[in-house]
Design a protein around this motif. Sequence first.
Motif, short mmCIF file in Angstrom:
data_model
loop_
_atom_site.label_atom_id
_atom_site.label_comp_id
_atom_site.label_asym_id
_atom_site.label_seq_id
_atom_site.Cartn_x
_atom_site.Cartn_y
_atom_site.Cartn_z
N THR A 88 31.22 -10.99 82.05
CA THR A 88 30.31 -10.12 81.89
C THR A 88 30.34 -9.03 80.79
O THR A 88 29.65 -8.65 80.10
CB THR A 88 29.31 -9.72 82.97
OG1 THR A 88 30.18 -9.29 83.98
CG2 THR A 88 28.58 -10.90 83.66
N TRP A 100 18.66 -5.15 76.37
CA TRP A 100 17.82 -5.90 77.80
C TRP A 100 19.16 -6.89 78.17
O TRP A 100 19.20 -7.34 79.39
CB TRP A 100 16.61 -6.48 77.46
CG TRP A 100 15.60 -5.52 77.45
CD1 TRP A 100 14.86 -5.14 76.19
CD2 TRP A 100 14.99 -4.91 78.40
NE1 TRP A 100 14.18 -4.04 76.55
CE2 TRP A 100 14.20 -3.89 77.91
CE3 TRP A 100 15.13 -4.79 80.01
CZ2 TRP A 100 13.56 -2.90 78.73
CZ3 TRP A 100 14.61 -3.71 80.73
CH2 TRP A 100 13.55 -3.10 80.20
N SER A 104 20.97 -7.12 81.95
CA SER A 104 21.14 -8.49 82.91
C SER A 104 22.33 -8.49 83.12
O SER A 104 22.69 -8.95 84.28
CB SER A 104 20.63 -9.55 81.87
OG SER A 104 19.16 -9.22 81.59
N ALA A 107 23.63 -6.18 85.83
CA ALA A 107 23.55 -6.52 87.08
C ALA A 107 24.27 -7.56 87.57
O ALA A 107 24.79 -7.37 88.78
CB ALA A 107 21.99 -6.94 87.07
#
Length: 389
Positions: A88, A100, A104, A107
């Motif tokens: 990530t 955005w 995501s 998170a």
Amino acid sequence: MFRRYLNLPKEAYIATLATAVNNLGNVTAPFLTLILSVRLGFSLPLTATILSAKTILQMVGVTLGGVYSDTFSRKTVIRLAGLIAVSTYLLMALFASNPWIVLSLLALNSLAQASLDPALNALLMDVIPAEHQRDTSALKYFGLNLGFSVGPLLAAALYKNSLPLLFAIDGLTLGIAILLSLKYIPELYRKKAEKKAKFSFNDLLENRALVGFSLAIVLVFVVFFQYSFGLPLAVKSVLPESGDLLYGSLMSLNAVVVVLFTFLLNHLLRRHKTKHVLVLGTLFYAFGFGIYGFADGALLFLLGTFVWTLGEILVSTAVNPMIYELTEPSKRGRASALFPLIRRVAAVISPLAGGWALANFGFTGLWVGCVLISLVAAILLKNALTSCG
């Protein structure tokens, strides 16, 4: 004084190196507020909401990491969570221009990275003998602060100029730290030997010493986190013109004291039991934050910071060894989740409690409250750990 650190198991040095490398590259966290609000363009209310949600996700991640470390194995959790966390970060580097997508990925990253903490701690606890637990914890804490002393400087240099590189460095250093742990720290715990174990937090609650210890440490960290809430406000109140500069100096003093005094304190208290070290550290918190109640200039703010930083060293280096003493191998994954969980719960409670104290009693009431809470925590620790060896 340093000779004792030359005879530690090799896993202690690997864990210290991994911790230093990871925190050297910990360049996203210190600037996350600015990254979200300035670089990615989120509004301040939304940024605040994102940061709160991140804390909640981390608490969930820590809990899952602790439970699954005991249910399966430490390295299973490290491999899966590590792969997600590193991936990530690298994806955030690729999509840094899309707020955005970054949000995501952040998170998912928060959930995965938080779950690494209990697994890595339990993996190390399993292989380090009891007599070396505190020395290993002190060495690892030194590595953490050594790496973190450089990380924010690197972040400051990259924050405005290269957001993708910021994410990439965080991912690569985390990946190196994980690979070091996986390759050079053996897995001793095996689920097969623990078929009848209950894999929840309920059996931890049956351990009264661990429950009392946990409640006391929550109180300790509620006081500790006033360094980032009550302290900057108090400094600015006493010294309106130079308060910002002084607060920066206090945080620098904190870092310097940690680096210079970690080994010295561990050496001086080497013959004392871990529970006594924890109680002493808590009393240093009471004394250090209590000094702020008398501060009318820079000198007492500096003295108070020096004193509670000594407490920070003692508490931070004794928590994991205390968990080792209080829990058996089949429960260490979940028990290791307690410390990061406690820190995050306290991080939520502390500014709320500090704000209430300031609104009703002013700065004097805030610092008196810190002293009283620390003393209650010390008594709780003493009583809860009385049966420990």
